[in-house]
Design a protein around this motif. Structure first.
Motif, PDB file in Angstrom:
ATOM      1  N   TRP A  11      77.357  57.537  45.675  1.00  0.00           N
ATOM      2  CA  TRP A  11      76.111  56.140  45.513  1.00  0.00           C
ATOM      3  C   TRP A  11      76.491  55.414  43.802  1.00  0.00           C
ATOM      4  CZ3 TRP A  11      72.025  53.953  48.036  1.00  0.00           C
ATOM      5  CH2 TRP A  11      71.923  55.139  49.227  1.00  0.00           C
ATOM      6  N   THR A  13      77.107  53.005  41.156  1.00  0.00           N
ATOM      7  CA  THR A  13      75.880  51.647  40.691  1.00  0.00           C
ATOM      8  C   THR A  13      75.656  50.631  41.276  1.00  0.00           C
ATOM      9  OG1 THR A  13      76.495  52.891  37.884  1.00  0.00           O
ATOM     10  CG2 THR A  13      75.388  50.917  38.758  1.00  0.00           C
ATOM     11  N   SER A  15      76.799  49.955  44.190  1.00  0.00           N
ATOM     12  CA  SER A  15      76.086  50.666  45.626  1.00  0.00           C
ATOM     13  C   SER A  15      74.441  50.979  45.337  1.00  0.00           C
ATOM     14  CB  SER A  15      76.677  52.392  46.110  1.00  0.00           C
ATOM     15  OG  SER A  15      77.977  51.949  46.648  1.00  0.00           O
ATOM     16  N   ARG A  16      74.163  51.414  44.272  1.00  0.00           N
ATOM     17  CA  ARG A  16      72.826  51.467  44.912  1.00  0.00           C
ATOM     18  C   ARG A  16      71.788  50.339  44.246  1.00  0.00           C
ATOM     19  NH1 ARG A  16      73.379  55.919  40.156  1.00  0.00           N
ATOM     20  NH2 ARG A  16      73.808  56.376  40.939  1.00  0.00           N
ATOM     21  N   THR A  17      72.580  49.335  43.824  1.00  0.00           N
ATOM     22  CA  THR A  17      72.076  47.811  43.327  1.00  0.00           C
ATOM     23  C   THR A  17      72.231  47.515  44.799  1.00  0.00           C
ATOM     24  OG1 THR A  17      73.068  48.147  40.599  1.00  0.00           O
ATOM     25  CG2 THR A  17      72.453  45.944  41.422  1.00  0.00           C
ATOM     26  N   ILE A  20      69.467  48.508  46.231  1.00  0.00           N
ATOM     27  CA  ILE A  20      67.704  48.568  45.680  1.00  0.00           C
ATOM     28  C   ILE A  20      67.497  47.086  46.538  1.00  0.00           C
ATOM     29  CG2 ILE A  20      66.621  48.405  43.773  1.00  0.00           C
ATOM     30  CD1 ILE A  20      68.130  50.689  42.264  1.00  0.00           C
TER      31      ILE A  20
END
Length: 87
Positions: A11, A13, A15-17, A20
């Motif tokens: 995960w 940064t 991919s997380r963004t 979300i």
């Protein structure tokens, strides 16, 4: 030799963004498409809230145990007899 390799996180940064952003857009679309269903339930939630508030808000004063609450009226104090003056 002890080598510490730094592997990238699953995960990151970026991919997380992206996840979300996708989740926020999906939640917005679902809320927009089903707003009629949600708004149709609101009156029933208000009606359901009345007995629930009654149950939980009566918890603080001991419930309906049949005790005499005549001296516990709002805004009044128990009656004290007047003291006699010494003459």
């Amino acid at each position: 030799m002890n080598q510490n390799h730094s592997y990238p996180s699953a995960w990151s940064t970026y991919s997380r963004t992206v996840f979300i952003a996708f989740a926020v857009i999906a939640a917005g679309l679902v809320a927009y498409e089903h707003r009629v269903h949600v708004l149709g339930v609101l009156p029933w939630l208000l009606i359901l809230a009345c007995p629930l508030m009654h149950m939980f808000m009566h918890h603080g004063h001991g419930g309906h145990t049949g005790q005499d609450h005549s001296t516990h009226r709002a805004g009044t104090t128990p009656h004290k007899p007047k003291e006699k003056e010494d003459v």
